[in-house]
Design an enzyme around this catalytic site. Sequence first.
Site, short mmCIF file in Angstrom:
data_model
loop_
_atom_site.label_atom_id
_atom_site.label_comp_id
_atom_site.label_asym_id
_atom_site.label_seq_id
_atom_site.Cartn_x
_atom_site.Cartn_y
_atom_site.Cartn_z
N GLY A 126 0.52 4.80 15.69
CA GLY A 126 -0.65 5.02 16.55
C GLY A 126 -0.23 5.18 18.00
O GLY A 126 -0.65 6.11 18.70
N ASP A 149 6.57 -2.78 9.51
CA ASP A 149 6.39 -2.02 8.27
C ASP A 149 7.55 -1.05 7.99
O ASP A 149 7.68 -0.57 6.87
CB ASP A 149 5.09 -1.20 8.33
N ARG A 193 1.39 -2.12 5.12
CA ARG A 193 0.45 -1.00 5.05
C ARG A 193 0.79 -0.10 3.86
O ARG A 193 0.95 -0.60 2.77
CB ARG A 193 0.39 -0.24 6.37
O1 F6P Z 1 1.40 -2.54 11.07
C1 F6P Z 1 1.72 -3.89 11.10
C2 F6P Z 1 0.73 -4.69 10.29
O2 F6P Z 1 1.12 -6.04 10.32
C3 F6P Z 1 0.55 -4.22 8.84
O3 F6P Z 1 1.60 -4.61 8.01
C4 F6P Z 1 -0.79 -4.82 8.52
O4 F6P Z 1 -1.45 -4.09 7.50
C5 F6P Z 1 -1.54 -4.71 9.81
O5 F6P Z 1 -0.57 -4.60 10.84
C6 F6P Z 1 -2.43 -5.87 10.09
O6 F6P Z 1 -3.11 -5.64 11.28
P1 F6P Z 1 -4.03 -6.71 12.01
O7 F6P Z 1 -3.17 -7.46 12.95
O8 F6P Z 1 -5.04 -5.87 12.71
O9 F6P Z 1 -4.64 -7.59 10.97
#
Ligand code: F6P
Length: 378
Positions: A126, A149, A193
């Site tokens: 992003g 990830d 993810r």
């Molecule tokens: O991209 C990093 C990550 O930790 C992913 O593995 C996970 O799906 C997501 O971010 C979780 O995001 P948040 O902190 O918004 O719950």
Amino acid sequence: MRSPIKRIALSTGGGDAPGLNAVIRAATLAARNRDWDVLGIRDGFNGLLFPEQYPDGGLIQLTRDRVRGIVHLGGTIIGTTNIGNPIAYPVQQSDGTWIEVDRSEELLARFEEHRIDALITIGGDGTMGIARHLHEAGLRVVGVPKTIDNDLDKTVATFGFDSAVEFASECIDRLFSTAASHGRIIVVEVMGRYAGWIALNAGMASGAHVILIPEIPYRLEPVSALITERARRGAKFSIVCVAEGARPVGGEVSIVGKAVGQAERLGGVGAKLTAELAQMTGREARTVVLGHLLRGGSPTSFDRLLGLRFGAAAVRALDAGHNGVMVALDPPTVNYVPLAEATHRQKTVPLDCDSILTARDMGICLGDEMPTHTAIGP
Ligand code: F6P
């Protein structure tokens, strides 16, 4: 010919990852050694977009003193967010509906106001997309790839991944003894993810019997057959390591929810699998969700070093006149790749990669078929 750099800004965006502070330290020191002024933008770009919300105006002066002793710390000393994408900023209208507003013009104006000559932005896909947009709009930008990830293309590795795998492996190691003592199935859900790198690497490193990743849609039959066969041969416990983005053949990824302006949140596959496997095998089963624990804590020395190398390389890139590039690990060196290329596609686990072949050779079930030989017995 662009004007020489006198002041740069650093920002960290998206989910945090161990190693961010190493980047901040190395970039700050490398920039200060060139007599550049260094500002840290708070919480992604929010410090510039909403200065009134911060007692310090949303910008932190990054000095040698400010970045001392931070390399071993998790998180980011300048804060981050995965909500405030300045290109598609969520704004609620009077009728309650939401629209996305492009605030990049406003953001660029703030860079000018603060006489910031260049930006080093540290983040995942992003953030690299935002970096590309700002670069195309005229800002001097270098991106630094970060994510636990490991799904960013064009770099062999991102910092944060090694720390996440290390911690997940340690947790799975610990689960072995309790699973074995009780003769239980334990399903461990890990982040990642839509890429299975964390599950695959941590699962293999810690000896999980089943590893389920998004790249290989799973069937319950081979998984329960393996667990039952292990029990028949005397190993009454099994460890299943499942990526949050794994899904059954013909089924959907488990989603917790989606807030406005955020990517959808994955989660729930572990609990679902636990119930299904308990029913199919008749065995007791438990779920452990590692979640954000994988993002916290101190970075491994690998991630510290990669963060330091990336941070200094980003400053060298700006100094050498590079623009619109992302620093990338290309062993034995750190290279620069155009942001346009880096944001082209997600790096998922190739089905013919060595780790997948190794897992299959070792009799680990990947959810698509029952291994021809299991890791127990003669
Ligand atoms: O991209 C990093 C990550 O930790 C992913 O593995 C996970 O799906 C997501 O971010 C979780 O995001 P948040 O902190 O918004 O719950």
